[in-house]
Design a protein around this motif. Structure first.
Motif, PDB file in Angstrom:
ATOM      1  N   UNK A   3       8.101 -25.668  45.811  1.00  0.00           N
ATOM      2  CA  UNK A   3       7.204 -24.629  46.255  1.00  0.00           C
ATOM      3  C   UNK A   3       8.327 -23.332  45.999  1.00  0.00           C
ATOM      4  N   UNK A   4       9.488 -23.314  46.157  1.00  0.00           N
ATOM      5  CA  UNK A   4      10.236 -22.392  45.744  1.00  0.00           C
ATOM      6  C   UNK A   4      10.351 -22.189  44.158  1.00  0.00           C
ATOM      7  N   UNK A   5      10.474 -23.043  43.266  1.00  0.00           N
ATOM      8  CA  UNK A   5      10.504 -22.902  42.059  1.00  0.00           C
ATOM      9  C   UNK A   5       9.019 -22.329  41.359  1.00  0.00           C
ATOM     10  N   UNK A   6       8.146 -22.745  42.136  1.00  0.00           N
ATOM     11  CA  UNK A   6       6.685 -22.115  41.637  1.00  0.00           C
ATOM     12  C   UNK A   6       6.438 -20.917  42.154  1.00  0.00           C
ATOM     13  N   UNK A   7       7.305 -20.535  43.256  1.00  0.00           N
ATOM     14  CA  UNK A   7       7.183 -18.947  43.559  1.00  0.00           C
ATOM     15  C   UNK A   7       7.991 -18.028  42.706  1.00  0.00           C
ATOM     16  N   UNK A  61       6.166 -15.348  40.222  1.00  0.00           N
ATOM     17  CA  UNK A  61       6.718 -13.888  40.221  1.00  0.00           C
ATOM     18  C   UNK A  61       7.173 -13.268  38.838  1.00  0.00           C
ATOM     19  N   UNK A  62       7.787 -14.249  38.086  1.00  0.00           N
ATOM     20  CA  UNK A  62       8.399 -13.839  36.943  1.00  0.00           C
ATOM     21  C   UNK A  62       7.102 -13.760  35.838  1.00  0.00           C
ATOM     22  N   UNK A  63       6.050 -14.645  35.806  1.00  0.00           N
ATOM     23  CA  UNK A  63       4.798 -14.428  35.053  1.00  0.00           C
ATOM     24  C   UNK A  63       4.202 -13.073  35.618  1.00  0.00           C
ATOM     25  N   UNK A  64       4.137 -12.779  36.815  1.00  0.00           N
ATOM     26  CA  UNK A  64       3.348 -11.414  37.165  1.00  0.00           C
ATOM     27  C   UNK A  64       4.333 -10.191  36.619  1.00  0.00           C
ATOM     28  N   UNK A  65       5.481 -10.304  36.539  1.00  0.00           N
ATOM     29  CA  UNK A  65       6.187  -9.255  36.047  1.00  0.00           C
ATOM     30  C   UNK A  65       5.920  -9.132  34.530  1.00  0.00           C
ATOM     31  N   UNK A  66       6.021 -10.433  33.745  1.00  0.00           N
ATOM     32  CA  UNK A  66       5.735 -10.236  32.424  1.00  0.00           C
ATOM     33  C   UNK A  66       4.511  -9.772  31.983  1.00  0.00           C
ATOM     34  N   UNK A 107      -0.979 -15.993  29.790  1.00  0.00           N
ATOM     35  CA  UNK A 107      -2.021 -17.036  29.567  1.00  0.00           C
ATOM     36  C   UNK A 107      -1.474 -18.316  29.191  1.00  0.00           C
ATOM     37  N   UNK A 108      -0.409 -18.630  29.920  1.00  0.00           N
ATOM     38  CA  UNK A 108       0.236 -20.037  29.966  1.00  0.00           C
ATOM     39  C   UNK A 108      -0.698 -21.161  30.407  1.00  0.00           C
ATOM     40  N   UNK A 109      -0.829 -22.256  29.204  1.00  0.00           N
ATOM     41  CA  UNK A 109      -1.184 -23.539  29.705  1.00  0.00           C
ATOM     42  C   UNK A 109      -0.412 -24.815  29.249  1.00  0.00           C
ATOM     43  N   UNK A 110      -0.543 -25.820  29.830  1.00  0.00           N
ATOM     44  CA  UNK A 110       0.199 -26.943  29.774  1.00  0.00           C
ATOM     45  C   UNK A 110      -0.450 -27.633  28.624  1.00  0.00           C
ATOM     46  N   UNK A 111       0.379 -28.307  27.407  1.00  0.00           N
ATOM     47  CA  UNK A 111      -0.110 -29.036  26.367  1.00  0.00           C
ATOM     48  C   UNK A 111       0.725 -30.351  26.463  1.00  0.00           C
ATOM     49  N   UNK A 112       0.020 -31.477  26.813  1.00  0.00           N
ATOM     50  CA  UNK A 112       0.979 -32.671  26.769  1.00  0.00           C
ATOM     51  C   UNK A 112       0.114 -33.641  25.697  1.00  0.00           C
ATOM     52  N   UNK A 113       0.893 -34.269  24.925  1.00  0.00           N
ATOM     53  CA  UNK A 113       0.376 -35.327  23.847  1.00  0.00           C
ATOM     54  C   UNK A 113       1.214 -36.398  24.133  1.00  0.00           C
ATOM     55  N   UNK A 114       0.445 -37.680  24.824  1.00  0.00           N
ATOM     56  CA  UNK A 114       1.083 -38.758  25.041  1.00  0.00           C
ATOM     57  C   UNK A 114       0.759 -40.064  24.126  1.00  0.00           C
ATOM     58  N   UNK A 115       1.719 -40.653  24.037  1.00  0.00           N
ATOM     59  CA  UNK A 115       1.395 -42.180  22.897  1.00  0.00           C
ATOM     60  C   UNK A 115       1.444 -43.301  24.048  1.00  0.00           C
ATOM     61  N   UNK A 116       0.149 -43.931  23.839  1.00  0.00           N
ATOM     62  CA  UNK A 116       0.194 -45.264  24.558  1.00  0.00           C
ATOM     63  C   UNK A 116      -0.116 -46.523  23.686  1.00  0.00           C
ATOM     64  N   UNK A 117       0.471 -47.620  23.979  1.00  0.00           N
ATOM     65  CA  UNK A 117       0.368 -48.711  23.516  1.00  0.00           C
ATOM     66  C   UNK A 117      -1.195 -49.263  23.747  1.00  0.00           C
ATOM     67  N   UNK A 133       1.611 -20.295  25.029  1.00  0.00           N
ATOM     68  CA  UNK A 133       1.619 -18.816  25.685  1.00  0.00           C
ATOM     69  C   UNK A 133       1.982 -17.809  24.875  1.00  0.00           C
ATOM     70  N   UNK A 134       1.530 -16.654  25.027  1.00  0.00           N
ATOM     71  CA  UNK A 134       1.887 -15.389  24.303  1.00  0.00           C
ATOM     72  C   UNK A 134       1.780 -15.959  22.708  1.00  0.00           C
ATOM     73  N   UNK A 135       0.720 -16.659  22.241  1.00  0.00           N
ATOM     74  CA  UNK A 135       0.420 -17.134  21.097  1.00  0.00           C
ATOM     75  C   UNK A 135       1.489 -18.133  20.268  1.00  0.00           C
ATOM     76  N   UNK A 136       2.307 -18.893  21.245  1.00  0.00           N
ATOM     77  CA  UNK A 136       3.487 -19.733  21.007  1.00  0.00           C
ATOM     78  C   UNK A 136       3.248 -20.891  21.617  1.00  0.00           C
TER      79      UNK A 136
END
Length: 136
Positions: A12-16, A20-25, A32-42, A56-59
């Protein structure tokens, strides 16, 4: 005022703090931060590797890449990276960044077209940390 030092995760504290940092930025640029996970399964749907990142930020910002020993040197790492880079391009990203320690995967990333733009000596008093980037 009081300053506290914590030794356990507090989601909860970490998310807060992160929000707040992203609001400042966002006063300066679209995040426009989005999660991107690519997982390998057997074949049994057991996780054998994965790439965890954000765009985010084109990166494409790669945080973690791990492949089980049994799946290394078979091109799976390259496939995970390619999938992440392709998705990042689809999201409008123009670059990718990653860091690695000297005992990890610098050569792997360089074979994929990443170039070192920074280096910091002294991790565990014997390793270097390399910062790499690639144009997508």
């Amino acid at each position: 005022m009081e300053i506290k030092i914590g030794h356990t995760e507090d989601a909860k504290t970490e998310e807060y703090i992160i929000q707040r940092l992203w609001q400042h930025n966002e006063r300066f640029t679209e995040i426009n931060m989005k999660t991107l996970n690519v997982i390998l399964y057997d074949d049994q749907q057991n996780i054998q590797g994965g790439l965890l990142a954000h765009t985010w930020c084109g990166t494409l910002d790669i945080h973690y890449l791990w492949i089980d020993d049994a799946w290394r040197r078979l091109g799976t790492g390259r496939q995970l990276m390619q999938a992440a880079e392709d998705e990042a391009r689809n999201r409008g990203c123009h670059m990718s960044v990653v860091d690695t320690l000297s005992f990890q995967a610098r050569g792997f990333y360089e074979k994929l077209g990443y170039r070192v733009y920074g280096e910091q000596e002294g991790y565990a008093q014997r390793y270097a940390r390399y910062y790499l980037a690639k144009r997508l």
